[in-house]
Design an enzyme around this catalytic site. Structure first.
Site, PDB file in Angstrom:
ATOM      1  N   LEU C 228      64.466  23.965  93.848  1.00  0.00           N
ATOM      2  CA  LEU C 228      63.527  24.844  93.585  1.00  0.00           C
ATOM      3  C   LEU C 228      62.496  24.305  92.877  1.00  0.00           C
ATOM      4  O   LEU C 228      62.563  23.888  91.849  1.00  0.00           O
ATOM      5  CB  LEU C 228      64.230  26.056  93.216  1.00  0.00           C
ATOM      6  CG  LEU C 228      63.362  27.281  92.917  1.00  0.00           C
ATOM      7  CD1 LEU C 228      62.666  27.819  94.416  1.00  0.00           C
ATOM      8  CD2 LEU C 228      63.841  28.349  92.466  1.00  0.00           C
ATOM      9  N   ASP C 229      61.149  24.249  93.059  1.00  0.00           N
ATOM     10  CA  ASP C 229      60.074  23.903  92.327  1.00  0.00           C
ATOM     11  C   ASP C 229      60.247  22.650  91.922  1.00  0.00           C
ATOM     12  O   ASP C 229      59.482  22.346  90.767  1.00  0.00           O
ATOM     13  CB  ASP C 229      59.994  24.881  91.327  1.00  0.00           C
ATOM     14  CG  ASP C 229      59.769  26.225  91.767  1.00  0.00           C
ATOM     15  OD1 ASP C 229      59.029  26.441  92.989  1.00  0.00           O
ATOM     16  OD2 ASP C 229      59.941  27.401  91.043  1.00  0.00           O
ATOM     17  N   ASP C 230      60.855  21.761  92.270  1.00  0.00           N
ATOM     18  CA  ASP C 230      61.180  20.316  91.557  1.00  0.00           C
ATOM     19  C   ASP C 230      60.448  19.251  92.359  1.00  0.00           C
ATOM     20  O   ASP C 230      60.837  18.177  92.252  1.00  0.00           O
ATOM     21  CB  ASP C 230      62.308  20.288  90.904  1.00  0.00           C
ATOM     22  CG  ASP C 230      63.570  20.088  92.049  1.00  0.00           C
ATOM     23  OD1 ASP C 230      63.040  20.300  93.123  1.00  0.00           O
ATOM     24  OD2 ASP C 230      64.657  20.122  91.705  1.00  0.00           O
TER      25      ASP C 230
END
Lengths: 285, 285, 285, 285
Positions: C228-230
């Site tokens: 997530l989000d990386d």
């Protein structure tokens, strides 16, 4: 929705103005939500914006002027009061470039711009789709060098019964005549100029910027006065460009700037956050 | 330290320029570290910067011009080559405002500016403390309307034996005569102007900005040409101001801008990242 | 419209890569429009983007892979070629916040985004008006915790026959499963996160920012990976806020950021200007 | 120099606070130079800064607390008053990176920072040249893991008789113990962290930023609390980076940010423009 009153004051600076205003509001049981002020020491001016809740406020706002009169006279104030419950009436003028129009109507719909938009005026029929989409009345008034005076007369006839408070020139490519500007003076017409004023006054500023080889381009929202591009500046911003950018790239990057810089000005005007004086503006943000 | 060569090329655009240059470097066993190019389609120009390692490069750089000549002629190139091992010689001119001088000398000391600074020239003796602090020779040459021609002669006599490559006007408040500028033409003098050019050309730009009521102030570094403030722009930046800012605040905020905008220009010049053409610059960053 | 080819190359760094590529293009009579490269010295990587005109280019692009094969093998290149004449097919996924959708469709219409948009997918039927306005097919697929697997299957079934090249999550509020992400891996899904990553990962970043009392808020566009989000960051920008701003103000200011930061990423992807490697991106702008 | 008093107030919000304060100042013949306020509606807090001229003010400031006491009690105020004539005493702590130190001392000399700097404390003797240049006393106190407690004791013994109001950690690379922090609590130590907090907390933030592949780097000035890097944020700013930037470039670009972001925080603190509450700050600018 907030139910508040906003007082804008411009007067010679002297002691006791804050106290008189704050005391006046307090005695009528008003709760001050925000107060901000500015002194221009060169011109010895006191400029203030104060906003208070009307819930529980003991003065009927229709009587406000009468009640406030003694203070206004004592300090020789130039003042006006606005009510958050009264949404200003805004007319948007636009030509073929529709990005600012589309942006303003979107912000209006989301509630970011607390105004009525009873009319869009354009010299280009293509913008009709936006008026339809947002269900805003559109009036197309073509402008040519020959019919310009007549076209402006039609525009004024259209606006007067609508009791328009503010005209927004959202990339409207016609220069308004001094007579027209006077009808909405002072400071009731906002324009977006696609340069960092006072650089690149006049036409085709992106072409001028390209020729000069600047490294940033800008946009400027300002009140319209009878002189071209020299009214009080409300907001400006810039974006970086490089040698890779063509004039078309400048135009495209400019669009993003223009939307933001114009919408901030319109919002601040609607929220009574702008106090113009001389050829400048105080922004109470 | 990097031991590299940098080739800057400006020529009419045609097919095969990249291939010819890349092939030339490869055949002599050069390892290209960075190549960047730009086409100006309006003027049909090809502009390129290519940097390669000299470790293992089989051409003696003293012979480079001779070896490269056939390619240069074939493509009618305006070109020059720089060696990272040869640090350019920079003279800094300064008047009473010493913030840019102090900043440049600090950056020089930290290695950010890979140049020699054999001399600081000033018409104000007060900057001596900075020359002493960084152990850079200072020459104070007072300038008056009467002695201006003589002062410039002294300056040129001082600079010539030092083989100065670049003059940096770090808030030097004297206008250089066309004769002086010609000695370091084209594009060997960098100035910092404390406005967002072309807005507020000439003197006291912060006062002009204050009077006009702009919402951003800028700074511009540019090459000096014989016309005032209209040489090729190298770098610009801006900072936000408000109605609260006095002229003195503008001057203070401007200082931070000027340091950054001037130092970037000097750095890019030293690293041969600027290719001026016409009245513009390409920055290969 | 430009008729050009763009080659993106990622390989171990060694001498002669530029020369080999430039020579290959030149021999087939290609005119290089732009070439840019980058070396990652830590990983010893050579990364390049080169664009050339196809007018007059003597290799049939259907034969390009075969012809280029020897060079690709010699330098062990990971490479791909794109044609400006082939507009990538982009699917936009959106939930209830429609500002990025409206913005992307506007930019698409003006030609700023040179792609096809054969489908908009949403779990909110309200966005239908935008699909209608721009005459783009819309498919509403509601997503609940229970039907999530099934909903994703429907989405994939919808996208496959459309031969979608890129999925843009324009404030799509559902987390895609690793299986879904793998179908469009690597780097074929772009998301906009409404914070300056890696600050405020996860849900409600504006609330997190408000709580922490930061003075700037940001937005980040990135490729979606299974974490997530990386994923690799493509673009970021920020805007200043103050203590006066409520969470609602942050959300509103954030909208302007998100539009710009997402549209830049989509544009760069479409123009083959992004070279992802490791967990980073090179942007050839 | 301005001879003014500044009152900072933090209390539960209710009607009449403005009026009470403005009236109090007016009755004593004070001329209000600037008044600004903020309400935190979630916490029902009223926060205010008011500055007035002391020329002609009829209350002896040594008696101010006593005279103001009834108002303070009535509204349950947390308040303090500062005099522009009393320049705060600031101690600067620094390690090997001297750019913030050099910058602060320059700003102090130009009058931008209206404070006394009676001492610079460093664990690196190399900064002596700056102390000498600006004729500020320096005390070198080396810190090792073994002598840390003893070093802090020496520091406190040094600061106490100097009656230091504010400690500025100008890239001081030692973590202060909770005991030390408590001595200058609350909010009397300002630190500069070289990242956009809360991203990249802790050591080597530029390396972390490089690894993560962000497109902007930041700097954050904040009050020091017992937790690492999580005190109230005063100011933040960012600068754009690209894939071309090495960790060294990030460090260099960061220096320019850190100087500006730290100096703004110090200036605002000195001018009593910061009102910390909870874990946030109100900046009355």
């Amino acid at each position: 929705m907030k139910n508040s009153a906003i007082l804008l004051v411009n007067c010679p600076d002297q002691k006791g103005i804050n106290a008189a205003i704050a005391d006046f509001i307090f005695r009528a049981d008003g709760n001050i939500l925000h107060a901000d002020e500015h002194q221009d020491h060169e011109r010895n001016l006191f400029l203030m914006r104060v906003e208070w809740e009307l819930e529980g406020f003991k003065i009927d706002m229709r009587e406000f002027a009468k009640q406030f009169q003694p203070i206004a006279e004592r300090f020789r104030m130039d003042w006006r009061v606005a009510l958050s419950s009264r949404r200003p009436k805004v007319a948007i003028f636009v030509s073929g470039h529709d990005h600012c129009l589309a942006d303003l109507l979107y912000r209006h719909e989301t509630g970011e711009l607390a105004c009525e938009i009873p009319i869009v005026v354009s010299n280009h029929p293509e913008v009709k789709r936006w008026a339809d989409f947002y269900q805003i009345p559109l009036r197309v008034i073509p402008v040519t060098p020959e019919n310009k005076r007549e076209a402006e007369r039609q525009e004024l006839d259209l606006l007067r019964p609508l009791e328009i408070d503010l005209i927004v020139l959202a990339r409207y490519m016609q220069i308004l005549s001094p007579d027209f500007v006077r009808e909405y003076s002072p400071n009731r017409i906002i324009n977006i100029h696609h340069s960092f004023l006072p650089a690149f006054v006049g036409g085709k500023p992106h072409h001028q910027a390209f020729e000069r080889g600047v490294k940033l381009i800008g946009a400027t929202s300002h009140y319209v006065t009878e002189g071209l591009d020299d009214g009080p500046i409300i907001e400006q911003d810039v974006v970086r460009i490089s040698h890779r950018d063509t004039v078309e790239d400048l135009i495209q990057k400019g669009r993003d700037l223009e939307k933001v810089v114009l919408s901030r000005a319109v919002r601040w005007h609607i929220e009574s956050r702008i106090l113009p004086y001389g050829n400048k503006t105080v922004i109470f943000d």
